[in-house]
Design an enzyme around this catalytic site. Structure first.
Site, PDB file in Angstrom:
ATOM      1  N   LYS A 116       0.808  -1.213   0.000  1.00 13.27           N
ATOM      2  CA  LYS A 116       0.000   0.000   0.000  1.00 13.27           C
ATOM      3  C   LYS A 116       0.849   1.275   0.000  1.00 13.27           C
ATOM      4  O   LYS A 116       0.467   2.279  -0.618  1.00 13.27           O
ATOM      5  CB  LYS A 116      -0.951  -0.005   1.204  1.00 13.27           C
ATOM      6  CG  LYS A 116      -1.931  -1.167   1.232  1.00 13.27           C
ATOM      7  CD  LYS A 116      -2.858  -1.155   0.037  1.00 13.27           C
ATOM      8  CE  LYS A 116      -3.772  -2.364   0.024  1.00 13.27           C
ATOM      9  NZ  LYS A 116      -4.723  -2.406   1.131  1.00 13.27           N
ATOM     10  N   LYS A 158      -3.387   2.566   8.619  1.00 13.55           N
ATOM     11  CA  LYS A 158      -3.643   1.410   7.757  1.00 13.55           C
ATOM     12  C   LYS A 158      -2.416   0.513   7.670  1.00 13.55           C
ATOM     13  O   LYS A 158      -1.287   0.989   7.654  1.00 13.55           O
ATOM     14  CB  LYS A 158      -4.010   1.865   6.336  1.00 13.55           C
ATOM     15  CG  LYS A 158      -5.303   2.639   6.222  1.00 13.55           C
ATOM     16  CD  LYS A 158      -5.577   2.984   4.763  1.00 13.55           C
ATOM     17  CE  LYS A 158      -6.892   3.710   4.578  1.00 13.55           C
ATOM     18  NZ  LYS A 158      -7.138   4.011   3.143  1.00 13.55           N
ATOM     19  N   HIS A 208     -17.058   5.593  -2.205  1.00 10.22           N
ATOM     20  CA  HIS A 208     -16.005   4.712  -2.716  1.00 10.22           C
ATOM     21  C   HIS A 208     -16.217   4.586  -4.223  1.00 10.22           C
ATOM     22  O   HIS A 208     -17.175   3.973  -4.674  1.00 10.22           O
ATOM     23  CB  HIS A 208     -16.099   3.335  -2.045  1.00 10.22           C
ATOM     24  CG  HIS A 208     -14.985   2.396  -2.431  1.00 10.22           C
ATOM     25  ND1 HIS A 208     -14.193   1.773  -1.514  1.00 10.22           N
ATOM     26  CD2 HIS A 208     -14.545   1.974  -3.640  1.00 10.22           C
ATOM     27  CE1 HIS A 208     -13.307   1.013  -2.137  1.00 10.22           C
ATOM     28  NE2 HIS A 208     -13.509   1.117  -3.443  1.00 10.22           N
ATOM     29  N   ARG A 291      -6.341  -7.113 -10.829  1.00  6.99           N
ATOM     30  CA  ARG A 291      -7.091  -8.301 -11.233  1.00  6.99           C
ATOM     31  C   ARG A 291      -8.474  -7.889 -11.682  1.00  6.99           C
ATOM     32  O   ARG A 291      -8.849  -6.718 -11.624  1.00  6.99           O
ATOM     33  CB  ARG A 291      -7.211  -9.268 -10.048  1.00  6.99           C
ATOM     34  CG  ARG A 291      -7.823  -8.593  -8.816  1.00  6.99           C
ATOM     35  CD  ARG A 291      -8.186  -9.549  -7.726  1.00  6.99           C
ATOM     36  NE  ARG A 291      -8.494  -8.884  -6.474  1.00  6.99           N
ATOM     37  CZ  ARG A 291      -9.657  -8.319  -6.170  1.00  6.99           C
ATOM     38  NH1 ARG A 291     -10.638  -8.296  -7.067  1.00  6.99           N
ATOM     39  NH2 ARG A 291      -9.857  -7.755  -5.003  1.00  6.99           N
ATOM     40  N   VAL A 294     -14.918  -8.489  -8.584  1.00  2.00           N
ATOM     41  CA  VAL A 294     -16.209  -9.168  -8.430  1.00  2.00           C
ATOM     42  C   VAL A 294     -17.289  -8.414  -9.205  1.00  2.00           C
ATOM     43  O   VAL A 294     -18.158  -9.007  -9.859  1.00  2.00           O
ATOM     44  CB  VAL A 294     -16.600  -9.256  -6.936  1.00  2.00           C
ATOM     45  CG1 VAL A 294     -17.973  -9.904  -6.768  1.00  2.00           C
ATOM     46  CG2 VAL A 294     -15.548 -10.027  -6.147  1.00  2.00           C
TER      47      VAL A 294
END
Length: 447
Positions: A116, A158, A208, A291, A294
């Site tokens: 990250k 994070k 988001h 990638r 979903v």
């Protein structure tokens, strides 16, 4: 083009990739655990190879077994789907060493975006707007206090190697910071084997927003618009839309152009998703997924472009089939993730599906690998299907979604269908007026 593709995944995404391969005339091999021997993708594939017992680490995460399956069957490429090994740089490197094509980006790009801190540095270098915060990992409490004071409270800590909400803690004041820092480091070390953490400005009510991008690995990049994934529970997406009801055409074009140029400059190959928090007209980079996502079907619905076909084409050296000017956005699409979970407690609900009936009609798509009589194993993710609805505009899409949810029947187990039937009738959802905290507040009121 490839002769034979091995699909290193399971469930609805394995079936999704298998269908794309068949449409392209490519032979298919699927791998499966002993728990998935009667799965739909196993039944429909040209060849199948059992690679181990039910635990993922002994089957779907077993790189050596998957490579052996490639060699046994003569597969010349591997599609990883999402999850499992899809963002594992070592897997991509090992396949390359065996002259097997990984249908995805290079191992180096997976590594960069999997860290990250390095991902944020790279995004900043490529001209992508980032959330104000530390330039790297925080070394101690003193540095944490300095950074937090510079960017202003509240801040979020994070995990550098994190995901799924683990290793993330919010500090609203300096008094909260020390405990939040230590807790985040402890969680990160336990979950990822790496306790490095960094600090960012915590946005109070963001959306988001993620941008679907593709690169050809040779300096060309395009974007396929954005998706709004703000309806989340514990940082896990539940409902996704394209296009976002929060953006206008100018904002959509601006952030899409920034992302497409960044992918081109990076020399990236294949599908990727650049994710942002969006608040008060500004975008802030949070991560890049290297990638297929979903929620890719909502992008396919509004563009009419098969993203798996595109992945296979790029990986085989055929380049991108479209230029940016060719990509048009048509209407609105929403995806609901149907999980085998209690709709109130979200406890997993494995078991036998006694009756399974999917909705139909114009603009309705269901991606699922289950069927009546199928026994859902308790070992894997609880996603059993995705309902994707497309309409000429958001109002028509919502009306069609309401009808489709009423038609959807899954008996024998508990599912999250009742939650979506509630959401589709909520005024905030109908108006597109929600942020990343909305769903958890809504669920808390219901309890």
């Amino acid at each position: 083009m490839f002769q034979k593709i091995l699909i290193a995944n399971r469930g609805e995404i394995a079936l999704r990739v298998l269908r794309a391969c068949k449409e392209l005339g490519i032979q298919t091999v699927v791998v499966h655990s002993t728990a998935d021997s009667d799965a739909m993708h196993v039944r429909l594939a040209d060849e199948s190879v059992c690679i181990g017992p039910p635990p993922s680490r002994e089957s779907y995460l077993n790189i050596h077994q998957i490579v052996a399956a490639c060699e046994i069957t003569g597969a010349d490429a591997v599609h990883p789907g999402y999850g499992f090994l899809s963002e594992n740089a070592k897997f991509a490197d090992i396949l390359a060493a065996h002259n097997i094509t990984f249908i995805g980006p290079s191992g180096d790009h997976i590594r960069i975006m999997g860290d990250k801190i390095e991902a944020k540095r790279t995004a900043k270098r490529l001209g992508i707007p980032v959330v104000p915060g530390s330039d790297g990992a925080i070394s101690d409490d003193k540095e944490a206090r300095r950074v937090a004071a510079e960017i202003g409270y509240p801040v979020i800590i994070k995990a550098s190697a994190g995901g799924g909400g683990r290793g993330m803690k919010v500090a609203h004041t300096e008094a909260d910071l020390e405990v939040a820092l230590q807790t985040a480091k402890s969680e990160a070390g336990a979950a990822f084997g790496d306790d490095a953490v960094y600090i960012e400005k915590y946005l109070e009510k963001p959306r988001h927003i993620e941008v679907q991008v593709f690169g050809d690995g040779a300096g060309r990049g395009v974007h396929f618009g954005e998706r709004d994934c703000s309806l989340q529970r514990r940082h896990q997406k539940v409902w996704e839309e394209a296009n976002s009801p929060a953006l206008n055409a100018e904002e959509r074009s601006r952030i899409g152009g920034i992302c497409a140029k960044a992918i081109a400059d990076l020399g990236y190959s294949g599908a990727g998703t650049i994710e942002f928090l969006y608040e008060n007209g500004e975008f802030y980079f949070i991560e890049m997924n290297t990638r297929l996502q979903v929620e890719h079907p909502v992008t396919e619905a509004i563009t009419g472009i098969d993203l798996v076909h595109e992945q296979i084409r790029v990986a085989s050296g055929g380049g991108l089939s479209v230029r940016q000017a060719d990509i048009k956005f048509n209407g609105h699409a929403i995806e609901c993730r149907i999980n085998a979970e209690d709709p109130r407690t979200f406890t997993p609900s494995p078991g036998t599906i006694t009756h399974f009936h999917t909705p139909g009609g114009l603009g309705i798509r269901v991606d699922s690998g289950v069927y009546s009589g199928y026994k859902i194993p308790p070992y894997y993710d609880s996603l059993i299907g995705k309902l994707i609805v497309h309409g000429r505009n958001r109002v028509e899409c919502m009306m069609r979604l309401r009808r489709a949810l009423d038609e959807f029947v899954v008996d024998g187990i508990k599912t999250t269908l009742p939650l979506f039937r509630d959401l589709v009738g909520n005024p905030d959802i109908a108006n597109g007026d929600y942020d990343i905290h909305w769903l958890e507040k809504y669920l808390a009121k219901g309890e």
